[in-house]
Design a protein around this motif. Structure first.
Motif, PDB file in Angstrom:
ATOM      1  N   ILE A 197      42.094  35.519  29.861  1.00  0.00           N
ATOM      2  CA  ILE A 197      41.375  35.020  31.035  1.00  0.00           C
ATOM      3  C   ILE A 197      41.190  36.115  32.078  1.00  0.00           C
ATOM      4  N   LEU A 198      42.265  36.846  32.372  1.00  0.00           N
ATOM      5  CA  LEU A 198      42.174  37.890  33.397  1.00  0.00           C
ATOM      6  C   LEU A 198      41.308  39.058  32.947  1.00  0.00           C
ATOM      7  N   GLU A 199      41.418  39.453  31.677  1.00  0.00           N
ATOM      8  CA  GLU A 199      40.577  40.546  31.173  1.00  0.00           C
ATOM      9  C   GLU A 199      39.107  40.161  31.249  1.00  0.00           C
ATOM     10  N   TYR A 200      38.810  38.931  30.883  1.00  0.00           N
ATOM     11  CA  TYR A 200      37.431  38.479  30.942  1.00  0.00           C
ATOM     12  C   TYR A 200      36.941  38.440  32.390  1.00  0.00           C
ATOM     13  N   ALA A 201      37.757  37.877  33.274  1.00  0.00           N
ATOM     14  CA  ALA A 201      37.357  37.725  34.676  1.00  0.00           C
ATOM     15  C   ALA A 201      37.124  39.067  35.356  1.00  0.00           C
ATOM     16  N   LYS A 202      38.040  40.010  35.144  1.00  0.00           N
ATOM     17  CA  LYS A 202      37.926  41.277  35.870  1.00  0.00           C
ATOM     18  C   LYS A 202      36.916  42.238  35.252  1.00  0.00           C
ATOM     19  N   ASN A 203      36.660  42.113  33.958  1.00  0.00           N
ATOM     20  CA  ASN A 203      35.705  43.018  33.320  1.00  0.00           C
ATOM     21  C   ASN A 203      34.299  42.460  33.236  1.00  0.00           C
ATOM     22  N   GLN A 204      34.172  41.123  33.148  1.00  0.00           N
ATOM     23  CA  GLN A 204      32.865  40.546  32.912  1.00  0.00           C
ATOM     24  C   GLN A 204      32.314  39.701  34.056  1.00  0.00           C
ATOM     25  N   LEU A 205      33.162  39.162  34.896  1.00  0.00           N
ATOM     26  CA  LEU A 205      32.675  38.335  35.996  1.00  0.00           C
ATOM     27  C   LEU A 205      32.600  39.134  37.298  1.00  0.00           C
ATOM     28  N   ARG A 206      33.743  39.572  37.807  1.00  0.00           N
ATOM     29  CA  ARG A 206      33.754  40.247  39.110  1.00  0.00           C
ATOM     30  C   ARG A 206      34.597  41.518  39.092  1.00  0.00           C
ATOM     31  N   PRO A 207      34.157  42.546  38.363  1.00  0.00           N
ATOM     32  CA  PRO A 207      34.918  43.800  38.377  1.00  0.00           C
ATOM     33  C   PRO A 207      35.037  44.391  39.773  1.00  0.00           C
ATOM     34  N   GLN A 208      34.017  44.177  40.612  1.00  0.00           N
ATOM     35  CA  GLN A 208      34.056  44.732  41.963  1.00  0.00           C
ATOM     36  C   GLN A 208      35.084  44.036  42.847  1.00  0.00           C
ATOM     37  N   ASN A 209      35.575  42.881  42.428  1.00  0.00           N
ATOM     38  CA  ASN A 209      36.577  42.159  43.203  1.00  0.00           C
ATOM     39  C   ASN A 209      37.944  42.102  42.539  1.00  0.00           C
ATOM     40  N   MET A 210      37.983  42.397  41.221  1.00  0.00           N
ATOM     41  CA  MET A 210      39.229  42.197  40.482  1.00  0.00           C
ATOM     42  C   MET A 210      39.710  43.410  39.699  1.00  0.00           C
ATOM     43  N   ALA A 211      38.834  44.316  39.350  1.00  0.00           N
ATOM     44  CA  ALA A 211      39.215  45.445  38.497  1.00  0.00           C
ATOM     45  C   ALA A 211      39.738  46.619  39.323  1.00  0.00           C
ATOM     46  N   GLY A 212      40.098  47.691  38.620  1.00  0.00           N
ATOM     47  CA  GLY A 212      40.546  48.913  39.289  1.00  0.00           C
ATOM     48  C   GLY A 212      41.753  48.694  40.173  1.00  0.00           C
ATOM     49  N   PRO A 213      41.656  49.064  41.450  1.00  0.00           N
ATOM     50  CA  PRO A 213      42.812  48.979  42.354  1.00  0.00           C
ATOM     51  C   PRO A 213      43.258  47.548  42.649  1.00  0.00           C
ATOM     52  N   TYR A 214      42.428  46.579  42.313  1.00  0.00           N
ATOM     53  CA  TYR A 214      42.762  45.183  42.602  1.00  0.00           C
ATOM     54  C   TYR A 214      43.493  44.485  41.451  1.00  0.00           C
ATOM     55  N   SER A 215      43.426  45.046  40.253  1.00  0.00           N
ATOM     56  CA  SER A 215      43.845  44.329  39.052  1.00  0.00           C
ATOM     57  C   SER A 215      45.342  44.045  38.967  1.00  0.00           C
ATOM     58  N   SER A 216      46.146  44.843  39.641  1.00  0.00           N
ATOM     59  CA  SER A 216      47.602  44.693  39.507  1.00  0.00           C
ATOM     60  C   SER A 216      48.145  43.438  40.170  1.00  0.00           C
ATOM     61  N   ALA A 217      47.362  42.831  41.052  1.00  0.00           N
ATOM     62  CA  ALA A 217      47.881  41.691  41.823  1.00  0.00           C
ATOM     63  C   ALA A 217      47.154  40.380  41.536  1.00  0.00           C
ATOM     64  N   LEU A 218      46.357  40.324  40.493  1.00  0.00           N
ATOM     65  CA  LEU A 218      45.582  39.120  40.215  1.00  0.00           C
ATOM     66  C   LEU A 218      46.481  37.917  39.946  1.00  0.00           C
ATOM     67  N   GLU A 219      46.058  36.762  40.435  1.00  0.00           N
ATOM     68  CA  GLU A 219      46.817  35.517  40.273  1.00  0.00           C
ATOM     69  C   GLU A 219      45.943  34.444  39.647  1.00  0.00           C
TER      70      GLU A 219
END
Length: 293
Positions: A197-219
């Motif tokens: 779920i998280l890989e899909y969300a951060k890579n395919q839905l909103r990388p600008q909000n969830m990937a890179g520096p943001y990915s370590s804290a996703l809930e």
């Protein structure tokens, strides 16, 4: 007509899944929405649910970074840029965890399997066995919760019979059989598919909000199944999903759960889809309202 909309949705889904492994893209259906400063909300529910159109505004913040979505972004689903590590990779039990590898496109087959499982179980039990899933990215914006899809789980006959809208059939003994030895909880249905779920969300839905520096804290946060409209109208509290794969019970099997990913179409690919504003406890920050009132 309702039948025409359902036929069209099924054709779109079938066509895209047919090209899943070739193009690294998946379509299952979308609940369209948008936030200020966008002018309107056009909401098309997944083909399992009624379709309708209405207008409102969601309280959320528009990010100015580049567009998100599409299986080609971020190196392909499951292929986000990863630094090489000398440490040994943790091997997860495939009977308990639905996960993806680090190489490009590794998530497409897993996602297709999760979606097929979702359809099978959803057909049996309907909304009763469904849970809506949201992702919060506190390092990007701690108040915004992004809708990323739904999970479904096998439930007991008693749970199914208690819901008059369930599709449960007492004679479907083969279909109703568990693969594991325990019925999954809502938390297990999400935690066992957390990585996917998280890989899909951060890579395919909103990388600008969830990937890179943001990915370590996703809930991950949850809401009752098919409650998107009530959530938008500030009638639903979101619940944080705590726990890890270590908490999965011995009798749990991942084939007893499924995941139906949110997908962005049209302007959503750039501007984002359904998201809502909540406080740090998942409570609405504004009063309830009814669309159209």
């Amino acid at each position: 007509t309702k039948g025409h909309r359902r036929t069209t949705a099924n054709r779109i889904r079938t066509a895209v899944f047919a090209g899943l492994l070739l193009s690294q893209s998946v379509v299952v259906a979308a609940f369209q929405s948008q936030a200020p400063p966008l002018p309107s909300l056009c909401q098309n529910i997944h083909h399992h649910h009624p379709s309708f159109t209405s207008q409102t505004r969601l309280d959320a913040k528009k990010k100015t970074a580049g567009g998100g979505g599409g299986f080609g972004s971020s190196g392909g689903f499951g292929g986000a840029n990863k630094k090489k590590s000398s440490s040994k990779a943790v091997v997860l039990d495939p009977s308990k965890v639905r996960s993806v590898s680090g190489y490009t496109g590794s998530g497409t087959k897993v996602l297709a399997t999760a979606a097929n499982n979702f359809d099978r179980i959803r057909k049996l039990f309907g909304k009763t066995a469904t849970t809506d899933v949201y992702v919060r990215s506190p390092l990007n914006d701690e108040t915004v919760f992004w809708f990323v899809g739904k999970v479904v789980r096998m439930i007991t006959d008693e749970e199914a019979k208690a819901d008059l809208n369930s599709n449960w059939r007492p004679d479907a003994t083969t279909e109703n059989e568990l693969v594991g030895t325990v019925y999954p909880t809502e938390v297990e249905a999400i935690v066992s598919q957390k990585r996917l779920i998280l890989e899909y969300a951060k890579n395919q839905l909103r990388p600008q909000n969830m990937a890179g520096p943001y990915s370590s804290a996703l809930e991950l946060w949850s809401a009752p199944g098919d409650s998107e409209m009530d959530t938008v109208q500030n009638k639903i509290k979101l619940v944080k999903v705590d726990g890890s794969t270590k908490d999965l019970r011995d009798g749990f099997h991942v084939k007893d759960v499924g995941y139906n990913p949110e997908i962005y179409i049209g302007d959503e690919k750039e501007k984002g889809g359904l998201r809502v504003v909540r406080d740090l406890e998942g409570m609405p920050v504004k009063p309830e309202f009814d669309i159209g009132s």
